[in-house]
Design an enzyme around this catalytic site. Sequence first.
Site, PDB file in Angstrom:
ATOM      1  N   ASP A   1     -52.836  -4.974  52.843  1.00 51.90           N
ATOM      2  CA  ASP A   1     -52.946  -4.292  54.030  1.00 51.90           C
ATOM      3  C   ASP A   1     -51.502  -4.149  54.719  1.00 51.90           C
ATOM      4  O   ASP A   1     -50.479  -5.088  54.115  1.00 51.90           O
ATOM      5  CB  ASP A   1     -53.916  -4.984  54.971  1.00 51.90           C
ATOM      6  CG  ASP A   1     -54.185  -4.401  56.335  1.00 51.90           C
ATOM      7  OD1 ASP A   1     -54.364  -3.348  56.058  1.00 51.90           O
ATOM      8  OD2 ASP A   1     -53.876  -5.361  57.391  1.00 51.90           O
ATOM      9  N   SER A   2     -51.569  -3.219  55.545  1.00 46.00           N
ATOM     10  CA  SER A   2     -50.156  -3.049  56.281  1.00 46.00           C
ATOM     11  C   SER A   2     -49.883  -4.423  56.992  1.00 46.00           C
ATOM     12  O   SER A   2     -48.562  -4.585  57.374  1.00 46.00           O
ATOM     13  CB  SER A   2     -50.030  -2.144  57.038  1.00 46.00           C
ATOM     14  OG  SER A   2     -51.102  -2.049  58.117  1.00 46.00           O
TER      15      SER A   2
ATOM     16  N   CYS B   1     -56.800  -1.378  53.703  1.00 50.25           N
ATOM     17  CA  CYS B   1     -56.089  -0.722  54.824  1.00 50.25           C
ATOM     18  C   CYS B   1     -56.687   0.773  54.863  1.00 50.25           C
ATOM     19  O   CYS B   1     -56.541   1.566  53.805  1.00 50.25           O
ATOM     20  CB  CYS B   1     -54.810  -0.831  54.720  1.00 50.25           C
ATOM     21  SG  CYS B   1     -53.716   0.040  55.866  1.00 50.25           S
TER      22      CYS B   1
ATOM     23  N   GLU C   1     -53.338  -7.836  67.694  1.00 51.89           N
ATOM     24  CA  GLU C   1     -52.133  -8.487  66.999  1.00 51.89           C
ATOM     25  C   GLU C   1     -51.204  -9.288  68.315  1.00 51.89           C
ATOM     26  O   GLU C   1     -50.454 -10.246  67.830  1.00 51.89           O
ATOM     27  CB  GLU C   1     -51.197  -7.440  66.354  1.00 51.89           C
ATOM     28  CG  GLU C   1     -52.064  -6.915  65.183  1.00 51.89           C
ATOM     29  CD  GLU C   1     -50.985  -6.544  64.069  1.00 51.89           C
ATOM     30  OE1 GLU C   1     -49.760  -6.181  64.577  1.00 51.89           O
ATOM     31  OE2 GLU C   1     -51.371  -6.536  63.000  1.00 51.89           O
TER      32      GLU C   1
ATOM     33  N   CYS D   1     -60.996   0.615  61.161  1.00 48.00           N
ATOM     34  CA  CYS D   1     -59.769  -0.078  61.103  1.00 48.00           C
ATOM     35  C   CYS D   1     -60.191  -1.523  60.942  1.00 48.00           C
ATOM     36  O   CYS D   1     -60.871  -2.136  61.893  1.00 48.00           O
ATOM     37  CB  CYS D   1     -58.919   0.037  62.329  1.00 48.00           C
ATOM     38  SG  CYS D   1     -57.259  -0.868  62.419  1.00 48.00           S
TER      39      CYS D   1
ATOM     40  N   HIS E   1     -58.588  -4.265  61.880  1.00 49.04           N
ATOM     41  CA  HIS E   1     -58.550  -4.993  63.048  1.00 49.04           C
ATOM     42  C   HIS E   1     -59.659  -4.883  64.112  1.00 49.04           C
ATOM     43  O   HIS E   1     -59.883  -5.883  64.858  1.00 49.04           O
ATOM     44  CB  HIS E   1     -57.152  -4.608  63.871  1.00 49.04           C
ATOM     45  CG  HIS E   1     -55.874  -4.952  63.300  1.00 49.04           C
ATOM     46  ND1 HIS E   1     -55.549  -4.365  62.224  1.00 49.04           N
ATOM     47  CD2 HIS E   1     -54.826  -5.598  63.772  1.00 49.04           C
ATOM     48  CE1 HIS E   1     -54.284  -4.552  61.680  1.00 49.04           C
ATOM     49  NE2 HIS E   1     -54.007  -5.482  62.696  1.00 49.04           N
TER      50      HIS E   1
END
Length: 277
Positions: free
Chosen positions: A9-10, A72, A162, A196, A198
């Site tokens: 993942d990024s 991702c 984040e 996504c 997240h």
Amino acid sequence: MTQPIGIFDSGYGGLTIMREIVNALPQYDYVYLGDNARTPYGTRSFETVYQYTLQCVRHLFEQGCQLVVLACNTASAKALRNIQQLDLPTLAPGPNGPSRRVLGVIRPTTEVIGRYSQTGQVGILATRGTVLSESYVVEIEKFFPGMGVFQEACPMWVPLVENDEFDKPGADYFVKQHIDRLLAQSPNIDTLLLACTHYPLLLPKIKQYTPPHVTILSQGEIVARSLADYLKRHPDLATRCSQSGERRFLTTDSAADFSRQATIFWGDTVTARQVVL
């Protein structure tokens, strides 16, 4: 040398996918690579995402990975096809095609999303890069022709997660804003996909601002089931993936920062190692 399953993942979000994969297939070894030094990918060009993702796939192959999952959405949308078609034959040559595999998270999701919708209209909540790629629109049309697909880019959602603001009052405005915008596109949307990795951390607030008749789908469990099925259908590949229950975590940025932040996504203590690509 172990031959783990690679999860890429990024940043941190792919840990939500890895967590579900490990729950479903705990016997395998796994190595996670977060390209935290160059995140976010969502705002970058197709060529840049492709080059970054290819570098990370190469590194995971060097770690012995026989199979890499691009956990991702942006990398799956902007890089997966090129890597599969252009690079794998050279990176992992075999007598009957590439000997190693790289999979994404978009196809497993689009293969099943139509089963959850009664109205034939679904909404996609994603990063701007994923929305602009039109990947979900194209892939859903392949499996469920004529299905209505409505998209909404949520640029503030990843920063909220984040920066550990996902469960704070300040997140409510941005969560409600984007859900309202998406649902305003059609009154018949009855399924929302969190496209996504997240976004599952925002799930309590997403549920708060989504009508109760609307089904909300996270990708982790869907991808985990799909991977389990894939390994059953490719026993030659499955036998090359080592099984001692080992988990390793790599990052291209600060190992201390990653270890601290990753705990939010992984749900347990993480000890990472920094790598240079």
